[in-house]
Design an enzyme around this catalytic site. Structure first.
Site, PDB file in Angstrom:
ATOM      1  N   THR A 259       3.968  12.497 -14.950  1.00 42.79           N
ATOM      2  CA  THR A 259       4.488  13.811 -15.328  1.00 42.79           C
ATOM      3  C   THR A 259       5.728  13.580 -16.182  1.00 42.79           C
ATOM      4  O   THR A 259       6.546  12.725 -15.880  1.00 42.79           O
ATOM      5  CB  THR A 259       4.861  14.632 -14.080  1.00 42.79           C
ATOM      6  OG1 THR A 259       3.751  14.664 -13.198  1.00 42.79           O
ATOM      7  CG2 THR A 259       5.233  16.062 -14.453  1.00 42.79           C
TER       8      THR A 259
ATOM      9  N   THR B  40       1.566  17.292 -16.995  1.00 40.07           N
ATOM     10  CA  THR B  40       1.271  16.350 -15.913  1.00 40.07           C
ATOM     11  C   THR B  40      -0.199  15.987 -15.852  1.00 40.07           C
ATOM     12  O   THR B  40      -1.072  16.810 -16.114  1.00 40.07           O
ATOM     13  CB  THR B  40       1.709  16.953 -14.555  1.00 40.07           C
ATOM     14  OG1 THR B  40       1.455  16.010 -13.513  1.00 40.07           O
ATOM     15  CG2 THR B  40       0.977  18.247 -14.234  1.00 40.07           C
TER      16      THR B  40
ATOM     17  N   ASP C  95      -2.636  20.155  -5.703  1.00 44.48           N
ATOM     18  CA  ASP C  95      -1.551  21.136  -5.656  1.00 44.48           C
ATOM     19  C   ASP C  95      -1.962  22.425  -4.942  1.00 44.48           C
ATOM     20  O   ASP C  95      -1.125  23.297  -4.715  1.00 44.48           O
ATOM     21  CB  ASP C  95      -1.049  21.461  -7.067  1.00 44.48           C
ATOM     22  CG  ASP C  95      -0.104  20.374  -7.589  1.00 44.48           C
ATOM     23  OD1 ASP C  95       0.247  19.471  -6.810  1.00 44.48           O
ATOM     24  OD2 ASP C  95       0.276  20.425  -8.766  1.00 44.48           O
TER      25      ASP C  95
ATOM     26  N   SER D  30       2.002  25.321  -9.093  1.00 48.36           N
ATOM     27  CA  SER D  30       2.729  24.194  -9.688  1.00 48.36           C
ATOM     28  C   SER D  30       4.222  24.348  -9.429  1.00 48.36           C
ATOM     29  O   SER D  30       4.727  25.460  -9.324  1.00 48.36           O
ATOM     30  CB  SER D  30       2.475  24.155 -11.197  1.00 48.36           C
ATOM     31  OG  SER D  30       3.271  23.150 -11.795  1.00 48.36           O
ATOM     32  N   SER D  31       4.901  23.210  -9.337  1.00 43.65           N
ATOM     33  CA  SER D  31       6.368  23.233  -9.223  1.00 43.65           C
ATOM     34  C   SER D  31       7.024  23.109 -10.590  1.00 43.65           C
ATOM     35  O   SER D  31       8.242  23.230 -10.702  1.00 43.65           O
ATOM     36  CB  SER D  31       6.854  22.062  -8.370  1.00 43.65           C
ATOM     37  OG  SER D  31       6.288  22.121  -7.092  1.00 43.65           O
TER      38      SER D  31
ATOM     39  N   GLY E 144       8.660  15.448 -10.893  1.00 45.31           N
ATOM     40  CA  GLY E 144       9.164  15.229  -9.530  1.00 45.31           C
ATOM     41  C   GLY E 144       8.492  16.050  -8.450  1.00 45.31           C
ATOM     42  O   GLY E 144       9.069  16.214  -7.370  1.00 45.31           O
ATOM     43  N   GLY E 145       7.286  16.582  -8.723  1.00 44.33           N
ATOM     44  CA  GLY E 145       6.590  17.353  -7.683  1.00 44.33           C
ATOM     45  C   GLY E 145       7.460  18.521  -7.223  1.00 44.33           C
ATOM     46  O   GLY E 145       8.139  19.162  -8.026  1.00 44.33           O
TER      47      GLY E 145
HETATM   48  O1  DON Z   1       2.489  20.801 -11.035  1.00 47.30           O
HETATM   49  C1  DON Z   1       3.096  20.226 -10.144  1.00 47.30           C
HETATM   50  O2  DON Z   1       3.929  20.768  -9.466  1.00 47.30           O
HETATM   51  C2  DON Z   1       2.814  18.755  -9.883  1.00 47.30           C
HETATM   52  N1  DON Z   1       1.447  18.472 -10.149  1.00 47.30           N
HETATM   53  C3  DON Z   1       3.727  17.901 -10.701  1.00 47.30           C
HETATM   54  C4  DON Z   1       3.574  16.452 -10.344  1.00 47.30           C
HETATM   55  C5  DON Z   1       4.791  15.658 -10.568  1.00 47.30           C
HETATM   56  O3  DON Z   1       5.797  16.147 -11.002  1.00 47.30           O
HETATM   57  C6  DON Z   1       4.768  14.239 -10.192  1.00 47.30           C
HETATM   58  N2  DON Z   1       5.941  13.631 -10.687  1.00 47.30           N
HETATM   59  N3  DON Z   1       6.785  13.043 -10.591  1.00 47.30           N
END
Ligand code: DON
Length: 295
Positions: free
Chosen positions: A101, A119, A143, A172-173, A193-194
């Site tokens: 991401t 991502t 997600d 999504s975050s 960063g999820g």
């Molecule tokens: O859309 C989202 O919230 C997640 N799929 C993003 C994933 C992510 O940021 C992983 N990274 N460090």
């Protein structure tokens, strides 16, 4: 390294950090309660109202961390393990989850701005390339909330709003953000960063708008993240001598502190625009490396 962050110059006193963490805890609880694809679920309007913010603020104890389980009593917690369900912390730690991401920020000569977070989720996404187009499809299905009713203290969420359904988009975050003042762009930001993306972007904005930090100082701050469950504060200052006093004070207030991922929390490649002079400052977040380029 983000070890450049200097605790003695940080405006994040334990008291200020505590208030921000308690706000995060409550916001992530509401996210679990209510958020999902708006074509499928009604997002309550009160979530962004000043009155509701004031109500939440009144419920924060200025001296003590509120246990997350005391707050979300309307969401039943399941046992940690259920047969057939592998357990994974709600915090992103594994390298395979952190590299795919990316966020970048752009502003052109006329002031047009782009904040772009994209991502694949995991390495090579779904491993399917679109024929003739040459790009990979992501594998964002993770997600969605995984199992109906399975919300637990590790951070697994099983509330209805984000359960998988045909034609529904997963929650999504990602929050690519353009901050404006009086109609002028002042900051372009975002991060990977999820779930911690939201906390990273929040701190980048607060560091600028409320603490007037320089761009470099802004990104060098030791970042924090609390996502309601697990009931833990992920803190870049954990285990570092210069943040020991902050860690101790927060622990005394009732926060359980865990370290951030090895390379730090997020990577907020951002651009600051001075609305008076028009001067732009781009900074690549040192946590994952990158480059700011101007033409
Ligand atoms: O859309 C989202 O919230 C997640 N799929 C993003 C994933 C992510 O940021 C992983 N990274 N460090």
């Amino acid at each position: 390294s983000h070890r450049e962050a200097d605790a003695s110059r940080s405006p994040y006193s334990p008291q200020a950090a505590h208030l921000m963490l308690e706000a995060m805890r409550r916001a992530y609880l509401d996210r679990a309660r209510h958020l999902g694809d708006a074509d499928f679920v009604e997002i309550p309007a009160h979530l962004t109202s000043k009155e509701y913010a004031a109500k939440l603020a009144r419920e924060i104890d200025a001296r003590r961390a509120t246990p997350s389980e005391d707050l979300g009593k309307d969401i039943p917690l399941a046992e940690k393990e259920k047969p057939g369900i592998s357990e994974k912390s709600g915090f992103v730690k594994k390298a395979t989850f952190t590299d795919q991401t990316t966020h970048f920020s752009i502003v052109d000569a006329s002031g047009m701005a782009v904040a772009n977070t994209y991502t694949l989720e995991q390495s090579f996404g779904s491993r399917v390339v679109v024929r003739g187009a040459g790009f990979l499809l992501n594998n964002e299905m993770g997600d969605f909330n995984w199992v109906a009713g399975l919300t637990n203290t590790t951070g697994r969420i099983g509330t209805p709003a984000n359960l998988i359904e045909p034609r529904k988009r997963m929650l999504s975050s990602q929050c690519p953000t353009i901050v404006c003042r009086d109609g002028n762009t002042i900051l372009i930001t975002g991060s990977p960063g999820g779930r911690s993306i939201i906390s990273t972007v929040l701190q980048t904005i607060v560091n600028h708008v409320d603490y007037q930090m320089s761009p470099r100082e802004n990104l060098a701050q030791a970042r924090m993240h609390h996502q309601w469950l697990p009931d833990a504060l992920q803190y870049e200052g954990a285990g570092q001598e210069e943040f020991a006093a902050t860690v101790e004070a927060l622990t005394r207030m009732g926060h359980r502190i865990v370290p951030a991922p090895e390379r730090g929390q997020g990577s907020a490649h951002s651009i600051w625009v001075d609305p008076t002079s028009g001067r732009r400052t781009g900074v690549a977040d040192f946590r994952r490396g990158g480059l700011a380029v101007g033409k």
